[in-house]
Design an enzyme around this catalytic site. Structure first.
Site, PDB file in Angstrom:
ATOM      1  N   ASP A  77      62.646  64.109  -5.626  1.00 45.23           N
ATOM      2  CA  ASP A  77      62.071  62.665  -6.305  1.00 45.23           C
ATOM      3  C   ASP A  77      61.217  61.905  -5.476  1.00 45.23           C
ATOM      4  OD1 ASP A  77      64.447  62.178  -4.818  1.00 45.23           O
ATOM      5  OD2 ASP A  77      65.102  60.821  -6.303  1.00 45.23           O
TER       6      ASP A  77
ATOM      7  N   GLU B  87      63.409  59.330  -0.227  1.00 36.96           N
ATOM      8  CA  GLU B  87      63.386  58.581  -1.532  1.00 36.96           C
ATOM      9  C   GLU B  87      63.158  56.938  -1.332  1.00 36.96           C
ATOM     10  OE1 GLU B  87      67.201  58.409  -3.998  1.00 36.96           O
ATOM     11  OE2 GLU B  87      67.284  56.603  -2.551  1.00 36.96           O
TER      12      GLU B  87
END
Length: 427
Positions: A169, A108
């Site tokens: 993500d 991330e």
């Protein structure tokens, strides 16, 4: 924000890559179409980021002078860079340090780093060098399940720990960051950013988009046999509608429109059926194939998995930026529901924004954190009645110093500032 994936009876080779401890939005990118040279630094074409960005959904902006906004962004960027960008593992790597995550380096963070440094191409003369160093780090830590995605976490020695699988993500931001790099520096130099982006986008579709629901999966490890319950789960902060549009444009793949529409449909359903008075989304959704609904406690991470907590706090930003960049009425409506509720619930005082809410708007988290208050500034940009509120949020963001022990909040704060100020590139 932190959690441990439940153990599953799997073959040893598979189980070894499914033991990753999941944190707030871990995800990654993998092997390059062509390796990034350690001395990548050949002259690049001029950046096009001087062009005025086109943002169809932007109806307001901070009242502060543009020069003041840009100076504020540069100041926070300098503090973020000093606190979190490191090069202490290998000479040709840079890494984004995450002291408040479950491991010091998470995918991330590398995705955030690529997006931020590409956005700062016209501000920081070292931006491309740092970007390429982070990219080399990403490419050297592939997922064991799909080598075009990235392994989730590394220790202080930059060795992958736990499992070697992905989460969504980070992968999406890595691909998006590569497209920003192509826009900033072009792909005719030492690194073909565009080709690497397309490779990653195709891997995301292949390994992180559910083949039946068209919703984002939690990572490349989500599998109907290995993790049957989690296979039918999704994290709302992975629902990056603007990324889906950009991925479709970059690849010419119309499936990304189908994927985006599936997420917009579910956002509308969740807001209508589970948060009609607030518009809030939960951290996780379960049973996406039959009866999508907010996840039960401990679905993946904590008792608050079905609340607006440390993952979903990003959704006003992710929905709001699509409203801003596309002007899509559905995204505008979803963002304005959030904007209306947060203003009313706080009496227009950003200091009253909490650090966690049940979907009915009951606040359970104490204190204040940029991870929660900053994203609401993006949701406000498409609401013509929110000028005073936006200015109050902007003032609070400017008054918030970068804490070198809180990478997550600082990274969200900086990215929100880039969006709200219009600094950098719009794809």
């Amino acid at each position: 924000m932190r959690g441990v994936r439940a153990a599953t009876a799997l073959p040893v080779a598979v189980a070894a890559v499914l033991t990753l401890v999941v944190t707030t939005g871990i995800a990654h990118s993998g092997q390059p179409a062509s390796p990034v040279a350690a001395d990548a630094g050949s002259p690049a074409p001029p950046s096009n980021s001087q062009a005025e960005p086109v943002r169809p959904g932007a109806v307001i902006a901070p009242s502060a002078a543009r020069a003041e906004q840009e100076a504020a962004v540069a100041e926070v960027y300098a503090a973020w860079k000093a606190a979190f960008v490191r090069d202490d593992c290998r000479d040709d790597w840079y890494q984004v340090y995450s002291p408040d995550a479950y491991e010091p380096y998470v995918a991330e963070g590398q995705g955030y780093g690529l997006v931020i440094t590409a956005q700062m191409a016209d501000v920081d003369p070292d931006a491309q060098e740092i970007f390429d160093g982070i990219l080399r780090y990403v490419l050297d830590h592939p997922s064991a399940l799909d080598p075009d995605l990235m392994a989730g976490a590394q220790d202080l020695s930059c060795n992958t720990t736990g499992g070697q699988d992905s989460a969504t993500d980070g992968d999406m931001d890595i691909a998006y960051g590569l497209l920003l790099a192509d826009a900033a520096w072009g792909s005719a130099g030492a690194v073909d950013y565009h080709a690497l982006a397309v490779t990653r986008i195709n891997a995301i579709k292949r390994s992180e988009v559910h083949p039946e629901t068209n919703l984002m999966e939690l990572g490349d490890w989500a599998h109907p046999e290995w993790t049957p319950q989690l296979y039918w789960g999704s994290r709302t902060s992975d629902w990056m509608l603007d990324h889906f549009r950009v991925f479709g444009a970059a690849t010419g793949d119309a499936d990304w429109d189908t994927i985006r529409l599936a997420h917009q449909d579910l956002i509308e359903t969740l807001q209508d059926d589970y948060a009609p008075d607030t518009g809030l989304l939960p951290d996780f959704v379960q049973d996406t194939g039959t009866n999508p609904r907010p996840a039960q406690g401990q679905f993946l991470e904590s008792e608050t998995d079905g609340y607006f907590s440390w993952n979903a706090c990003r959704t006003p930003w992710r929905i709001g930026v699509d409203a801003l960049n596309s002007g899509d009425p559905r995204s505008v409506a979803a963002a304005q529901r959030l904007d209306d509720w947060i203003q009313e619930s706080t009496g227009g005082d950003p200091d009253q924004i909490g650090t966690g809410y049940r979907l009915d708007g009951t606040r359970y988290g104490t204190g204040s954190d940029a991870a929660f208050f900053a994203p609401f500034a993006v949701a406000a940009l498409s609401d013509p009645d929110s000028q005073e509120w936006l200015d109050a949020l902007w003032a609070k963001i400017l008054a918030t110093d970068v804490d070198p022990q809180r990478y997550y909040a600082a990274s969200i704060q900086l990215q929100v500032m880039l969006i709200v100020s219009g600094t950098g590139l719009t794809l």
